[in-house]
Design a protein around this motif. Structure first.
Motif, PDB file in Angstrom:
ATOM      1  N   VAL A  39      25.249  -7.153 -36.403  1.00 46.32           N
ATOM      2  CA  VAL A  39      26.555  -7.528 -35.834  1.00 46.32           C
ATOM      3  C   VAL A  39      27.392  -6.255 -35.741  1.00 46.32           C
ATOM      4  O   VAL A  39      27.705  -5.635 -36.770  1.00 46.32           O
ATOM      5  CB  VAL A  39      27.260  -8.592 -36.703  1.00 46.32           C
ATOM      6  N   ALA A  87      34.965  -9.993 -35.922  1.00 48.68           N
ATOM      7  CA  ALA A  87      33.617  -9.453 -36.181  1.00 48.68           C
ATOM      8  C   ALA A  87      33.107  -9.923 -37.548  1.00 48.68           C
ATOM      9  O   ALA A  87      31.939 -10.307 -37.695  1.00 48.68           O
ATOM     10  CB  ALA A  87      33.643  -7.932 -36.106  1.00 48.68           C
ATOM     11  N   LYS A  88      33.990  -9.906 -38.546  1.00 53.38           N
ATOM     12  CA  LYS A  88      33.590 -10.355 -39.893  1.00 53.38           C
ATOM     13  C   LYS A  88      33.261 -11.849 -39.885  1.00 53.38           C
ATOM     14  O   LYS A  88      32.334 -12.294 -40.553  1.00 53.38           O
ATOM     15  CB  LYS A  88      34.693 -10.051 -40.911  1.00 53.38           C
ATOM     16  N   ALA A 111      29.879 -12.302 -38.424  1.00 47.86           N
ATOM     17  CA  ALA A 111      28.840 -11.887 -39.382  1.00 47.86           C
ATOM     18  C   ALA A 111      28.700 -12.930 -40.495  1.00 47.86           C
ATOM     19  O   ALA A 111      27.574 -13.323 -40.856  1.00 47.86           O
ATOM     20  CB  ALA A 111      29.193 -10.526 -39.974  1.00 47.86           C
ATOM     21  N   ASP A 112      29.821 -13.393 -41.034  1.00 41.32           N
ATOM     22  CA  ASP A 112      29.765 -14.388 -42.128  1.00 41.32           C
ATOM     23  C   ASP A 112      29.107 -15.683 -41.651  1.00 41.32           C
ATOM     24  O   ASP A 112      28.354 -16.308 -42.394  1.00 41.32           O
ATOM     25  CB  ASP A 112      31.176 -14.696 -42.647  1.00 41.32           C
ATOM     26  N   ARG A 161      25.412 -15.281 -41.669  1.00 45.16           N
ATOM     27  CA  ARG A 161      24.823 -15.207 -43.021  1.00 45.16           C
ATOM     28  C   ARG A 161      24.483 -16.582 -43.578  1.00 45.16           C
ATOM     29  O   ARG A 161      23.663 -16.707 -44.475  1.00 45.16           O
ATOM     30  CB  ARG A 161      25.778 -14.499 -43.984  1.00 45.16           C
ATOM     31  N   ILE A 204      21.805 -10.704 -41.786  1.00 43.59           N
ATOM     32  CA  ILE A 204      22.846 -10.061 -40.984  1.00 43.59           C
ATOM     33  C   ILE A 204      23.085  -8.650 -41.516  1.00 43.59           C
ATOM     34  O   ILE A 204      23.293  -8.463 -42.723  1.00 43.59           O
ATOM     35  CB  ILE A 204      24.169 -10.862 -41.039  1.00 43.59           C
ATOM     36  N   TYR A 218      25.875  -5.969 -40.992  1.00 45.80           N
ATOM     37  CA  TYR A 218      27.195  -5.795 -40.394  1.00 45.80           C
ATOM     38  C   TYR A 218      27.450  -4.301 -40.180  1.00 45.80           C
ATOM     39  O   TYR A 218      27.376  -3.523 -41.139  1.00 45.80           O
ATOM     40  CB  TYR A 218      28.236  -6.419 -41.325  1.00 45.80           C
ATOM     41  N   ASP A 249      30.111  -1.577 -39.151  1.00 48.79           N
ATOM     42  CA  ASP A 249      31.490  -1.183 -38.879  1.00 48.79           C
ATOM     43  C   ASP A 249      31.445   0.275 -38.421  1.00 48.79           C
ATOM     44  O   ASP A 249      31.098   1.162 -39.214  1.00 48.79           O
ATOM     45  CB  ASP A 249      32.329  -1.322 -40.158  1.00 48.79           C
ATOM     46  N   TYR A 277      24.515 -18.663 -31.603  1.00 43.77           N
ATOM     47  CA  TYR A 277      23.476 -18.208 -32.544  1.00 43.77           C
ATOM     48  C   TYR A 277      22.152 -18.952 -32.299  1.00 43.77           C
ATOM     49  O   TYR A 277      21.086 -18.357 -32.425  1.00 43.77           O
ATOM     50  CB  TYR A 277      23.924 -18.409 -33.995  1.00 43.77           C
TER      51      TYR A 277
END
Ligand SMILES: Cc1cc2nc3c(=O)[nH]c(=O)nc-3n(C[C@H](O)[C@H](O)[C@H](O)COP(=O)(O)O)c2cc1C
Length: 192
Positions: A9, A24-25, A28-29, A32, A39, A41, A43, A170
């Protein structure tokens, strides 16, 4: 049991006060929680891409390794001047072969009502050239500054809508990732 899939991600900006990082978080969460999904992540603020291009001196080996391992990508980009940020382009440009024959989902974010749709539309031709295969629908975070609470959690009134959209995205990404993973193995075998 379905085949394990690794998804990178990618957050789209290094700006100090960036709001899209919350989206974005969240992306990603959400990933998961899915079964047989890993995932990673990314940054971009934590990576270093000196210069331009994809010569060895322009790469960050940690990013190279992530793109090698990833079976699929999910990019969350804010909109900057009707396009996507230069730091995202710089990061994407640092690799080439490791993207080939892998699917990518896209999400846009903006502080207005369009949700970054122009950033996503301008990203499509660039990532098509990398060999990534773009899904035919996306998810958008308009007025991204109002969607999340102080701790970065998606506000409860938005959860049903976004959870539904992300699950759909997803599902499609994972379906393609599993098909392509087998396809890459078949191709490697036939070329060996
Ligand atoms: C350099 C720059 C250009 C921007 N251009 C646009 C734009 O063209 N369209 C738009 O809807 N928002 C634009 N924005 C606002 C962003 O959508 C807003 O900052 C939003 O929070 C997402 O970006 P962020 O993650 O950097 O916060 C721009 C922001 C910056 C910093």
């Amino acid at each position: 049991m379905s085949e394990p899939i690794t998804i990178a991600v990618l957050a789209g900006t290094t700006r100090a006060k960036r709001e899209s990082i919350k989206a974005a978080k969240y992306v990603a969460d959400f990933g998961r929680q899915l079964p047989n999904v890993e995932i990673i992540y990314v940054d971009p603020i934590e990576f270093n891409f000196p210069g331009d291009g994809n010569d060895p001196e322009g790469k960050d080996p940690r990013y190279s390794e992530i793109t090698e391992r990833a079976d699929a990508f999910f990019i969350v980009t804010p909109e900057y001047n009707h396009s996507f940020p230069g730091s995202l382009k710089r990061m994407l440009d640092s690799e080439l072969q490791t993207y080939n024959h892998k699917p990518v989902a896209l999400a846009g974010a903006s502080n207005g009502n369009w949700g970054g749709v122009r950033a996503v539309e301008s990203l499509v031709p660039a990532i098509r050239e990398t060999g990534l295969v773009v899904l035919s629908w996306d998810v958008y975070f308009p007025r991204v500054q109002d969607l999340f609470d102080e701790s970065g959690q998606l506000k409860s009134e938005h959860q049903d809508r976004y959870n539904l959209s992300l699950q759909k995205l997803y599902d499609e990404l994972l379906w393609m990732a599993r098909l392509f993973k087998q396809g890459r193995r078949d191709l490697a075998e036939s070329n060996s």
